[in-house]
Design a protein around this motif. Sequence first.
Motif: not given
Lengths: 286, 286, 546, 546
Positions: D271, D399-402
């Motif tokens: 990430i 804000v996208c984290v994966d």
Amino acid sequence: MDAKIFDMPCADIAWCPGCGNFLILKSLKDALTELDIKPENLVMVSGVGSASKTPHYIRANVFDGLHGRILPPACAIKAVNPELTVVAVGGDGDMYGEGGNHLIHAIRRNSNITNIVHNNMLYCLTRKQASPSSSYGLITPVQTHGVTEEPFNPVAIAISAGATFVARAFCTDTEKTKEIIKKAILHKGYSLVDVLMPCVTFEVNSYKWFKENSYYLEQTDKVFSREEAFKKAIEIEKLPLGIFYIQEGKATFEENQTAYKDNKTPLVFREISRGKMINDLLHSYT
Amino acid sequence: MDAKIFDMPCADIAWCPGCGNFLILKSLKDALTELDIKPENLVMVSGVGSASKTPHYIRANVFDGLHGRILPPACAIKAVNPELTVVAVGGDGDMYGEGGNHLIHAIRRNSNITNIVHNNMLYCLTRKQASPSSSYGLITPVQTHGVTEEPFNPVAIAISAGATFVARAFCTDTEKTKEIIKKAILHKGYSLVDVLMPCVTFEVNSYKWFKENSYYLEQTDKVFSREEAFKKAIEIEKLPLGIFYIQEGKATFEENQTAYKDNKTPLVFREISRGKMINDLLHSYT
Amino acid sequence: MTSKNMKDKGVSVVFAGEAGQGIDTITLLISKIYKKCGYNVCLTKEYMSRIRGGINSSEIRISKDRVNAYTDTIDFLFALIPEAIEYLKKRITKETLIFKVEPSERYKNTYAAGMLFGLTAISSDIPEQMLRVFLEEKGEQVINKNLETFKKGYEKGRELSEEKAVKINIDASEEVKNEMFMNGTEAIALGCVAGGCNFISSYPMSPATGVFIELVKASDRFDIITEQAEDEISSMNMNIGAWYAGARAIVTTSGGGFDLMTEALSLAGIIESPMVIHIGQRPGPATGLPTKTEQGDLELALYAGHGEFPRIIYAPGSLEECYELAKAAFINADKYQMPVFLLSDQYLLERSYNIPVINVSEEKINQNIIKTEKDYKRYQFTDNGLSPRGIPGYGDGLVCVDSDEHDEDGHLTEDCDLRVKMIHKRRKKLDLALQNSIMPEFIGNPDYKILLLGWGSAKNSIIEALRLCKRNDLAFLHFKQVFPLPPETKKLLTKAKKLVAIENNTNGQLARLIRTEFCINIDKNILKYDGLPFSADKLAKEIGEL
Amino acid sequence: MTSKNMKDKGVSVVFAGEAGQGIDTITLLISKIYKKCGYNVCLTKEYMSRIRGGINSSEIRISKDRVNAYTDTIDFLFALIPEAIEYLKKRITKETLIFKVEPSERYKNTYAAGMLFGLTAISSDIPEQMLRVFLEEKGEQVINKNLETFKKGYEKGRELSEEKAVKINIDASEEVKNEMFMNGTEAIALGCVAGGCNFISSYPMSPATGVFIELVKASDRFDIITEQAEDEISSMNMNIGAWYAGARAIVTTSGGGFDLMTEALSLAGIIESPMVIHIGQRPGPATGLPTKTEQGDLELALYAGHGEFPRIIYAPGSLEECYELAKAAFINADKYQMPVFLLSDQYLLERSYNIPVINVSEEKINQNIIKTEKDYKRYQFTDNGLSPRGIPGYGDGLVCVDSDEHDEDGHLTEDCDLRVKMIHKRRKKLDLALQNSIMPEFIGNPDYKILLLGWGSAKNSIIEALRLCKRNDLAFLHFKQVFPLPPETKKLLTKAKKLVAIENNTNGQLARLIRTEFCINIDKNILKYDGLPFSADKLAKEIGEL
Ligand SMILES: Cc1ncc(C[n+]2csc(CCOP(=O)(O)OP(=O)(O)O)c2C)c(N)n1
Ligand SMILES: Cc1ncc(C[n+]2csc(CCOP(=O)(O)OP(=O)(O)O)c2C)c(N)n1
Ligand code: SF4
Ligand code: SF4
Ligand SMILES: [Mg+2]
Ligand SMILES: [Mg+2]
């Protein structure tokens, strides 16, 4: 049997003079003696912490593993050789902090092992930090404004998770503690004995404080129902001591293994001679 | 506010047609809409599993982390910026298996977050293994003789661990589930909403089965005491649905931090300008 | 693709469609049928991390000669959904025959299977019979419906064969008919059983769960204790406990799950516990590409766990090696009292092909466990570092193990001199293991100029590429024991004018290890890290250009 | 030992006794007093893992010149229990003066302190005054009892000085009086504060807990959120969550605790989360020797976490470096969006000495956080691999984290081409970090024949040994940034006739890394792995014989 059979005369015991750990050790040795358990058939399993040094002070087989990881090996050892008596000891940090997940799931598994927790409501070996069971407001170098998190209630949690034997003891009452430990060892299935103990060095809870703030449950013939046990478990004004809950007859982890369905010989004593059977299996892929 | 605001039209949803996850997603979006929460102020936190894909199907900030490790980042995010709405979603494997320890300790911490568990009593993404909440006897490729371990009872465990909001919902009743989720989000402190859902593909529990084997608690004004809640929690003949327990007014994790004692500005929006203060601190070592 | 071409070298058939359309089931069945008919078959699958939808594809190679690797080439593509064609566009050439299975068909997979058998002019008897057996439990109605669909497909296939002038005439072989057909997962599980495995505690994780499932299947017959633990930490600690009590245990997981076991790996290191760890590698970091393939965790296996302690790492490249090395892992973990790794990956675990039957002679598994005497010391100092291993409850002695540094008795010590002695003791065991190394396999011209290096699953792709590229100055050295690296290898490496490491990862981890251990530089890395395995045909081009 | 000797080079004083006898407290106080009096002081402690009993020893070096390393030499030994003498026998020479503190004394530690000041002929004013301040909270009675004991000891010291003809006359310096006196733990914590740390979630573990405690101490003034997590897994995941939300977080642990964090390390990798990890190394494997010292976890830090992703590793060797590198860790974690390690150990963390005051200019901490726009993409492709980092709730974007492989938006993908692009993106950041490397420090004759190599805590011992051995053909290269290794280093290495790595571990991990990265062989390893640090005097002998 002579109680001395479990003594380790050469051991350099690392506990502070006057520590409650000594009393628990005594109760445990006495219980083992009275139950006539042989050191060679006893496995003491522990983690890391002052409490977890206990196995080194008892003549027994020892598996002193990782901090918090006491129960998984204990369950495995029992499964591989159900003829062994397996006693898993640890501190409150071991069992309720680092090892919290294993506690819950070992309860669900219901291996026939005895789990004794030396609950000083503190991480002592790492020089005083709060443990999950520390009281509100305890001040330490890490909790400088005092503990704010809800104290972990092992008795209530164990009852909710479906433990088949749940007790709380107080180290100073060695006779009573011994009796509880004996019952726990005799119980078929997972048994939790949470033993309250003060820490004399870091001055967390005194013997006196415990004495004044606890009472023994009346142990009549009737055992508590789960609800009643839970109700007792969440009493905190004065901490109830004794056996909160027993459920008899539930199958253990070992018993549930197919390997033991028709054959009671401990797995470890069965000969592993597989050539023919493997050949058959291999040929089934043609 | 328009419910569409949370839609992700381009998302290629990985769930099977007819899966209960869709219903939970709907209830959640509706709840968020009715509470007028802005996508930019919402953080969806999840782990790994089919359930944990939920955040990718809602317009929101997303922290999709590791299997089982949902709650620790969720607590941290809320502490760093209490103005965010933090919703942590995961499967029963995430929350009760791999993440069991965090569940208990997040409850003790009482961060003001909402925890929704898509409880299909199964590991579905890894193709059908038992989860901690699987029923006795469930047969899978790993549990070929059926599950033998005591099913994990999240409601009972949460109550014992001191959760301040504990509810169970059933995915099909989207209206009721939405209401429960709304209350959970509005609750100050950690809230657990365990949502029962069938798995249509692996055929574990049907909609019908749940319908027949559950009932809604009567939600009168009076809230249950912890004992009453526990008593309800251990009912298994028919599973009670609704809110089991609420404790109002308990300080949250964030509130307990000194950083927020006199200053309510989210930590993240404070300027970190430390030169002078550090100089003083350094000089204190002379 | 012309029919002439196919005649001697075989065909590559791909089925592609959504999860839930039964591609897995049908391609496995098809493969088994061809094998039963005497064809060499290799089945490679590739799929998404979801239960329904998405796009998955499976390649079946059918050949006169042995086939055991993946190729990019597609001769026939059966597209069960239209999107599959776009998805596979890079592998489709002008020669590829594409068959779109009509959306009206209910059992698309069975229909496509019928087409294939029709196209390849296999008599429909064996397929129909095996289909019937396969569907046995589903009831007469499903069987009939499927058979009907199959026949329709078969007819269509025959028609098409005429229409497109497809004439396939691959030779069948009697020998192949009776060979084994399995995948890496099954081969590893069989090796475990052969190595005496009787305990497994694990936690599901792709692509490693299969080994767990296979051992559960074997558990009733072979007395194996099985437990799905609450997490990986528990499973690893349970398995170590099981070895302590005298069982032979394995954990099967992938990199992320293994991370959680590394503390307990370190425990196994200090208490000198045997342990077998199967890591089914997959593309990381973190969740990464959970169902794809990669050889990215060699360095993880090499250095995981804090502190310094010996370990052995095996990396099988073929089904035979899966079996042999899994067995060896148990034997050597027990013998050297240390953790032994098996490194595999999705490509190795989930690819099936036929191999000659492995025969096992009736043999007792030799467990290095002694009956203890009263004065037993678990960590008695000996010349070679190995102390006789006792277990609790067997003999008059006590068996004490401790995660702290300890004395010969197994009780904790803080004595600095004893510490040093114990480090040397543990290290000696690695020297011993090194003396009994499993050598790398040399393939190709002994007068090589260029030496290709590979490890684990890339083996078969590299061997086929080597064959395809037809260069005489190339040879290939395949490492099965990746650690410790057998010192004899050095000679082979220094002899080469050019060393080329071929790895399914980003950093060239074997190349790095060779530098670390031998201080020999690798001239070139051929690396692949898009989640897919090396394909023999593409790789042949790359090595052809070296 | 003769008094003459001591006059210019200073003395080494050791206090040894049981845990619980207050050795820690008194030696720290003594050290501070000597410093206040203008002497250079270095305090090194060594102790057992128990709260009471056992044997611990602390060495105080008092010197005219700077002292900042451990030596084996003992000039004066104060034995608070008789067993201490046997325990330290290897360090005792004919020259050592041994003082047994009578068992009758209640405050043995204070008594011994008095003796020391008497012996070294320090006027008792400052000691008494500082003792009084130190005991302030304990009440008048305790203070008086202690002062009385101190005086008795002082008298005894004066007497002995006559009797044994001990004449010590080390020069004091005005400058030193106002210097800082601290240990590595404090210096690291200060560096963290200077680096903008405002979040710490950790779990206690020796020897790393100190940094946690120091940050808790600073938390009220510097607005730091602090949490003792339920386990290391939680702490690491919390810290990563904190960075995501815009805080600057650190975890402090030792090898065993770090093992449990490695899965989350891998998460930080994919990430692209900044993260600071402090590992206070200690002798492993497993519980090992929990309170002793070792540099055994370099390879762990290098390769921990599954999959491949960039990281930076710093290893401070002095107090100044503790401060500077801790600060740099936060700045560069934030800048390059990757995990940064600080490797220390018990020797570095718990050794105190005086250093000139560090001055900080009033500066704002520059956070690389942007206000997001509506179309914000967390993983936007850029030339150098860095994407502007947004945080939730700041701006109009999401804000996208994966943890899965993801697209530019941060949503999960299984696209193989995107996968490759993301790998390249992550790798580019390491190239960037490499361009801004912290160079190793070169010490000694630029016309060296033999180059000593070291990293981290061994620094000061090696520097003093180099000085002591007085060889002109030696130089020393100290690595502070252990990974990535700055390529410029290569020249310095190839110039040497002989390379000698000096490491506090078994395998020579830096030597291995140099082979891996540069394919340069290290000719000799000087290794120490008994749980104790390198002593300058013993090491001087060893390098003298090279
Ligand atoms: C994984 C790991 N984390 C942390 C430690 C450090 N540690 C050793 S003992 C201990 C706490 C012990 O507390 P408890 O279990 O209550 O035992 P006590 O010392 O209080 O008897 C900790 C945190 C460790 N050994 N391993
Ligand atoms: C550390 C780790 N262990 C195992 C896995 C593999 N894994 C992925 S999802 C999953 C179980 C999911 O079950 P659950 O949380 O109930 O979600 P569901 O798929 O049922 O919705 C597992 C075991 C993983 N990703 N990480
Ligand atoms: S510190 Fe406390 S609990 Fe620990 S050994 Fe000493 S008295 Fe016992
Ligand atoms: S497998 Fe079951 S729970 Fe999982 S997505 Fe499909 S229907 Fe839903
Ligand atoms: Mg404790
Ligand atoms: Mg589930």
